[in-house]
Write a protein that holds these residues in place. Sequence first.
Motif, PDB file in Angstrom:
ATOM      1  N   GLU A 238       0.826  -1.204   0.000  1.00  0.00           N
ATOM      2  CA  GLU A 238       0.000   0.000   0.000  1.00  0.00           C
ATOM      3  C   GLU A 238       0.863   1.257   0.000  1.00  0.00           C
ATOM      4  O   GLU A 238       0.588   2.218  -0.728  1.00  0.00           O
ATOM      5  CB  GLU A 238      -0.915  -0.011   1.227  1.00  0.00           C
ATOM      6  N   THR A 239       1.937   1.233   0.797  1.00  0.00           N
ATOM      7  CA  THR A 239       2.839   2.391   0.851  1.00  0.00           C
ATOM      8  C   THR A 239       3.494   2.633  -0.505  1.00  0.00           C
ATOM      9  O   THR A 239       3.609   3.781  -0.966  1.00  0.00           O
ATOM     10  CB  THR A 239       3.918   2.174   1.921  1.00  0.00           C
ATOM     11  N   MET A 240       3.912   1.559  -1.163  1.00  0.00           N
ATOM     12  CA  MET A 240       4.549   1.699  -2.477  1.00  0.00           C
ATOM     13  C   MET A 240       3.571   2.248  -3.507  1.00  0.00           C
ATOM     14  O   MET A 240       3.923   3.131  -4.308  1.00  0.00           O
ATOM     15  CB  MET A 240       5.123   0.360  -2.921  1.00  0.00           C
ATOM     16  N   GLN A 241       2.339   1.751  -3.502  1.00  0.00           N
ATOM     17  CA  GLN A 241       1.357   2.242  -4.460  1.00  0.00           C
ATOM     18  C   GLN A 241       1.060   3.719  -4.233  1.00  0.00           C
ATOM     19  O   GLN A 241       0.907   4.485  -5.200  1.00  0.00           O
ATOM     20  CB  GLN A 241       0.070   1.422  -4.354  1.00  0.00           C
ATOM     21  N   GLN A 242       0.984   4.125  -2.984  1.00  0.00           N
ATOM     22  CA  GLN A 242       0.770   5.536  -2.678  1.00  0.00           C
ATOM     23  C   GLN A 242       1.913   6.388  -3.225  1.00  0.00           C
ATOM     24  O   GLN A 242       1.691   7.467  -3.786  1.00  0.00           O
ATOM     25  CB  GLN A 242       0.614   5.739  -1.171  1.00  0.00           C
ATOM     26  N   ALA A 243       3.145   5.899  -3.052  1.00  0.00           N
ATOM     27  CA  ALA A 243       4.306   6.635  -3.555  1.00  0.00           C
ATOM     28  C   ALA A 243       4.304   6.692  -5.077  1.00  0.00           C
ATOM     29  O   ALA A 243       4.602   7.750  -5.673  1.00  0.00           O
ATOM     30  CB  ALA A 243       5.590   5.989  -3.044  1.00  0.00           C
ATOM     31  N   PHE A 244       3.972   5.596  -5.745  1.00  0.00           N
ATOM     32  CA  PHE A 244       3.937   5.579  -7.206  1.00  0.00           C
ATOM     33  C   PHE A 244       2.895   6.568  -7.733  1.00  0.00           C
ATOM     34  O   PHE A 244       3.138   7.300  -8.694  1.00  0.00           O
ATOM     35  CB  PHE A 244       3.624   4.164  -7.714  1.00  0.00           C
ATOM     36  N   ASN A 245       1.715   6.584  -7.097  1.00  0.00           N
ATOM     37  CA  ASN A 245       0.661   7.510  -7.525  1.00  0.00           C
ATOM     38  C   ASN A 245       1.058   8.960  -7.274  1.00  0.00           C
ATOM     39  O   ASN A 245       0.799   9.841  -8.104  1.00  0.00           O
ATOM     40  CB  ASN A 245      -0.650   7.192  -6.790  1.00  0.00           C
ATOM     41  N   ALA A 246       1.695   9.211  -6.116  1.00  0.00           N
ATOM     42  CA  ALA A 246       2.131  10.577  -5.809  1.00  0.00           C
ATOM     43  C   ALA A 246       3.159  11.057  -6.823  1.00  0.00           C
ATOM     44  O   ALA A 246       3.138  12.229  -7.252  1.00  0.00           O
ATOM     45  CB  ALA A 246       2.714  10.626  -4.394  1.00  0.00           C
ATOM     46  N   TYR A 247       4.064  10.167  -7.239  1.00  0.00           N
ATOM     47  CA  TYR A 247       5.058  10.510  -8.257  1.00  0.00           C
ATOM     48  C   TYR A 247       4.378  10.838  -9.593  1.00  0.00           C
ATOM     49  O   TYR A 247       4.684  11.862 -10.227  1.00  0.00           O
ATOM     50  CB  TYR A 247       6.039   9.356  -8.428  1.00  0.00           C
ATOM     51  N   ALA A 248       3.453   9.974 -10.009  1.00  0.00           N
ATOM     52  CA  ALA A 248       2.772  10.199 -11.290  1.00  0.00           C
ATOM     53  C   ALA A 248       2.027  11.527 -11.278  1.00  0.00           C
ATOM     54  O   ALA A 248       2.060  12.294 -12.260  1.00  0.00           O
ATOM     55  CB  ALA A 248       1.812   9.046 -11.573  1.00  0.00           C
ATOM     56  N   GLN A 249       1.358  11.843 -10.178  1.00  0.00           N
ATOM     57  CA  GLN A 249       0.615  13.093 -10.072  1.00  0.00           C
ATOM     58  C   GLN A 249       1.552  14.305 -10.088  1.00  0.00           C
ATOM     59  O   GLN A 249       1.252  15.331 -10.707  1.00  0.00           O
ATOM     60  CB  GLN A 249      -0.235  13.089  -8.804  1.00  0.00           C
ATOM     61  N   ALA A 250       2.700  14.179  -9.410  1.00  0.00           N
ATOM     62  CA  ALA A 250       3.654  15.285  -9.370  1.00  0.00           C
ATOM     63  C   ALA A 250       4.227  15.568 -10.754  1.00  0.00           C
ATOM     64  O   ALA A 250       4.458  16.728 -11.131  1.00  0.00           O
ATOM     65  CB  ALA A 250       4.774  14.984  -8.381  1.00  0.00           C
ATOM     66  N   VAL A 251       4.461  14.522 -11.527  1.00  0.00           N
ATOM     67  CA  VAL A 251       4.946  14.707 -12.891  1.00  0.00           C
ATOM     68  C   VAL A 251       3.865  15.379 -13.741  1.00  0.00           C
ATOM     69  O   VAL A 251       4.133  16.314 -14.512  1.00  0.00           O
ATOM     70  CB  VAL A 251       5.356  13.357 -13.499  1.00  0.00           C
ATOM     71  N   GLN A 252       2.625  14.903 -13.592  1.00  0.00           N
ATOM     72  CA  GLN A 252       1.534  15.430 -14.410  1.00  0.00           C
ATOM     73  C   GLN A 252       1.216  16.893 -14.095  1.00  0.00           C
ATOM     74  O   GLN A 252       0.905  17.672 -15.001  1.00  0.00           O
ATOM     75  CB  GLN A 252       0.283  14.566 -14.209  1.00  0.00           C
TER      76      GLN A 252
END
Length: 274
Positions: A238-252
Amino acid sequence: MKTTAVSFRAAKGQRKLSMLTAYDYTTARLMDACQIDALLVGDSLGMVMLGYADTLSVTMEDMIHHCAAVARGASRPLIVCDMPFMSYHLSPEQACANAGRLLKEGRAQAVKLEGGADFAEHIRLMVRASIPVMGHLGLTPQSINALGGFKVQGKAPEAAQKLLDDARALEAAGVFSIVLECVPAPLARLVSQRVNVPTIGIGAGPDCDGQVLVWQDMLGMVSGLSPKFVRHFAEGGETMQQAFNAYAQAVQNGTFPAPEHCYGMDEEVLEKLR
């Protein structure tokens, strides 16, 4: 202090032993800094790292590749490498030769193989060749087709007696430890009392001399049904998925990379470019 097969065996009756699977350099480095006694480069890598349906497709080359990576990352725990399906079944000589490859090329410090008295001669030859061997009884995933699925082993009287007899045969052959997988807790306790080498449980209750888990299981990284014996010590998935989503959103949204993540250069250089 470095854990060896000798010190691992000597811990029986003195303290509980902890073992986790490891399949890569980065994870091994993290575990090396912790209090884990042994790292198991398990053929479970076929399922959790390579996406196979079971462990049967794992090759010697797979095991050597992953074990060498773990060995480069960990210097303190004992590194045990699984012998994959059909790498030791044909003869004691085949078993010894392939175990030697895991030590020479994979930099393992011990090997683990599944099976009981039928493989006693294989183990004796490996031990004579100075190869430390860990046994594995109960639910043996390489025999999943013969066992008819992932089921608790040793519940019937005949099966329980055979498991105890096999444990004694492995000890007599020279193993330094025995994994007990999916075995009723009372039977695992009895086996642990009757043999003089450490028993390492996975789904075998609290009275074994130690425990082992697949690290992705204990961090909640495997989706779907979880075995009864698994405890989530953290929700890593769950922590990893949250980090992956946060990264994708920050790039977008353009907030990554920020100025502090960028390299500058002299403006005069830019001005001279044509």
